[in-house]
Design a protein around this motif. Structure first.
Motif, short mmCIF file in Angstrom:
data_model
loop_
_atom_site.label_atom_id
_atom_site.label_comp_id
_atom_site.label_asym_id
_atom_site.label_seq_id
_atom_site.Cartn_x
_atom_site.Cartn_y
_atom_site.Cartn_z
N TYR A 17 -6.36 -54.81 29.67
CA TYR A 17 -6.27 -55.04 31.10
C TYR A 17 -4.99 -54.43 31.67
O TYR A 17 -5.02 -53.80 32.73
CB TYR A 17 -6.31 -56.54 31.40
CG TYR A 17 -6.17 -56.83 32.88
CD1 TYR A 17 -7.28 -56.78 33.71
CD2 TYR A 17 -4.93 -57.13 33.44
CE1 TYR A 17 -7.16 -57.02 35.07
CE2 TYR A 17 -4.80 -57.37 34.79
CZ TYR A 17 -5.92 -57.31 35.60
OH TYR A 17 -5.79 -57.54 36.94
N HIS A 18 -3.87 -54.62 31.00
CA HIS A 18 -2.60 -54.09 31.51
C HIS A 18 -2.62 -52.56 31.57
O HIS A 18 -2.11 -51.97 32.53
CB HIS A 18 -1.42 -54.58 30.67
CG HIS A 18 -1.08 -56.00 30.93
ND1 HIS A 18 -0.58 -56.43 32.14
CD2 HIS A 18 -1.19 -57.11 30.16
CE1 HIS A 18 -0.39 -57.73 32.09
NE2 HIS A 18 -0.75 -58.17 30.91
N TRP A 19 -3.21 -51.91 30.57
CA TRP A 19 -3.30 -50.46 30.60
C TRP A 19 -4.23 -49.98 31.71
O TRP A 19 -3.91 -49.05 32.45
CB TRP A 19 -3.76 -49.91 29.25
CG TRP A 19 -2.62 -49.76 28.31
CD1 TRP A 19 -2.34 -50.55 27.23
CD2 TRP A 19 -1.56 -48.80 28.38
NE1 TRP A 19 -1.18 -50.13 26.62
CE2 TRP A 19 -0.69 -49.05 27.30
CE3 TRP A 19 -1.28 -47.75 29.24
CZ2 TRP A 19 0.45 -48.29 27.07
CZ3 TRP A 19 -0.14 -46.99 29.01
CH2 TRP A 19 0.70 -47.26 27.94
N VAL A 20 -5.38 -50.62 31.85
CA VAL A 20 -6.31 -50.25 32.92
C VAL A 20 -5.67 -50.49 34.28
O VAL A 20 -5.78 -49.67 35.20
CB VAL A 20 -7.64 -51.02 32.78
CG1 VAL A 20 -8.52 -50.84 34.01
CG2 VAL A 20 -8.38 -50.58 31.53
N ASP A 21 -4.95 -51.60 34.41
CA ASP A 21 -4.28 -51.92 35.66
C ASP A 21 -3.24 -50.86 36.02
O ASP A 21 -3.18 -50.39 37.15
CB ASP A 21 -3.63 -53.30 35.55
CG ASP A 21 -3.07 -53.80 36.87
OD1 ASP A 21 -3.81 -53.74 37.88
OD2 ASP A 21 -1.91 -54.25 36.90
N ARG A 22 -2.42 -50.47 35.05
CA ARG A 22 -1.40 -49.44 35.30
C ARG A 22 -2.02 -48.12 35.69
O ARG A 22 -1.58 -47.46 36.64
CB ARG A 22 -0.54 -49.24 34.05
CG ARG A 22 0.38 -50.37 33.77
CD ARG A 22 1.14 -50.11 32.49
NE ARG A 22 1.87 -51.30 32.08
CZ ARG A 22 2.06 -51.68 30.85
NH1 ARG A 22 1.58 -50.96 29.86
NH2 ARG A 22 2.73 -52.77 30.58
N VAL A 23 -3.04 -47.71 34.96
CA VAL A 23 -3.67 -46.41 35.22
C VAL A 23 -4.32 -46.39 36.60
O VAL A 23 -4.18 -45.42 37.35
CB VAL A 23 -4.68 -46.06 34.10
CG1 VAL A 23 -5.53 -44.86 34.48
CG2 VAL A 23 -3.96 -45.81 32.80
N THR A 24 -5.04 -47.45 36.95
CA THR A 24 -5.70 -47.46 38.25
C THR A 24 -4.69 -47.51 39.40
O THR A 24 -4.91 -46.88 40.43
CB THR A 24 -6.69 -48.63 38.38
OG1 THR A 24 -6.02 -49.87 38.17
CG2 THR A 24 -7.84 -48.49 37.39
N LYS A 25 -3.60 -48.24 39.22
CA LYS A 25 -2.57 -48.28 40.26
C LYS A 25 -1.93 -46.90 40.45
O LYS A 25 -1.74 -46.42 41.57
CB LYS A 25 -1.49 -49.31 39.94
CG LYS A 25 -1.98 -50.73 39.84
CD LYS A 25 -2.38 -51.29 41.18
CE LYS A 25 -2.73 -52.75 41.10
NZ LYS A 25 -4.02 -53.07 40.57
N LEU A 26 -1.58 -46.23 39.34
CA LEU A 26 -0.98 -44.90 39.43
C LEU A 26 -1.95 -43.89 40.02
O LEU A 26 -1.57 -43.06 40.86
CB LEU A 26 -0.50 -44.45 38.06
CG LEU A 26 0.73 -45.17 37.52
CD1 LEU A 26 0.99 -44.75 36.07
CD2 LEU A 26 1.94 -44.88 38.38
N LEU A 27 -3.19 -43.93 39.60
CA LEU A 27 -4.19 -43.02 40.14
C LEU A 27 -4.41 -43.29 41.63
O LEU A 27 -4.56 -42.36 42.43
CB LEU A 27 -5.50 -43.16 39.37
CG LEU A 27 -6.63 -42.22 39.75
CD1 LEU A 27 -6.19 -40.76 39.60
CD2 LEU A 27 -7.85 -42.49 38.90
N GLY A 28 -4.42 -44.57 42.00
CA GLY A 28 -4.58 -44.92 43.42
C GLY A 28 -3.44 -44.38 44.26
O GLY A 28 -3.66 -43.80 45.34
#
Length: 65
Positions: A17-28
């Motif tokens: 979850y933390h990795w997916v959260d970081r990646v989606t925030k950065l991509l956003g």
């Protein structure tokens, strides 16, 4: 109806979850910046920035274990 909705949610481990959260925030953020670079007042720029907001908030619909 609530039970049906809960069954459709994805579940990830804390680490995933933390990795997916970081990646989606950065991509956003990158998409929002791209939308502003393309032209914040144009239809294309607004669409790209709106997509960035959606991607950035993607982890809201994911459950953690």
């Amino acid at each position: 109806m609530s039970n049906h909705y809960e069954n459709r949610k994805r579940t990830l481990s804390e680490r995933q979850y933390h990795w997916v959260d970081r990646v989606t925030k950065l991509l956003g953020v990158a998409l929002i910046g791209t939308g502003l670079h393309v032209g914040g007042g144009t239809a294309t720029g607004i669409a790209v920035a709106a997509l960035g907001v959606v991607v950035g908030l993607l982890t809201v619909i994911i459950n953690r274990e």
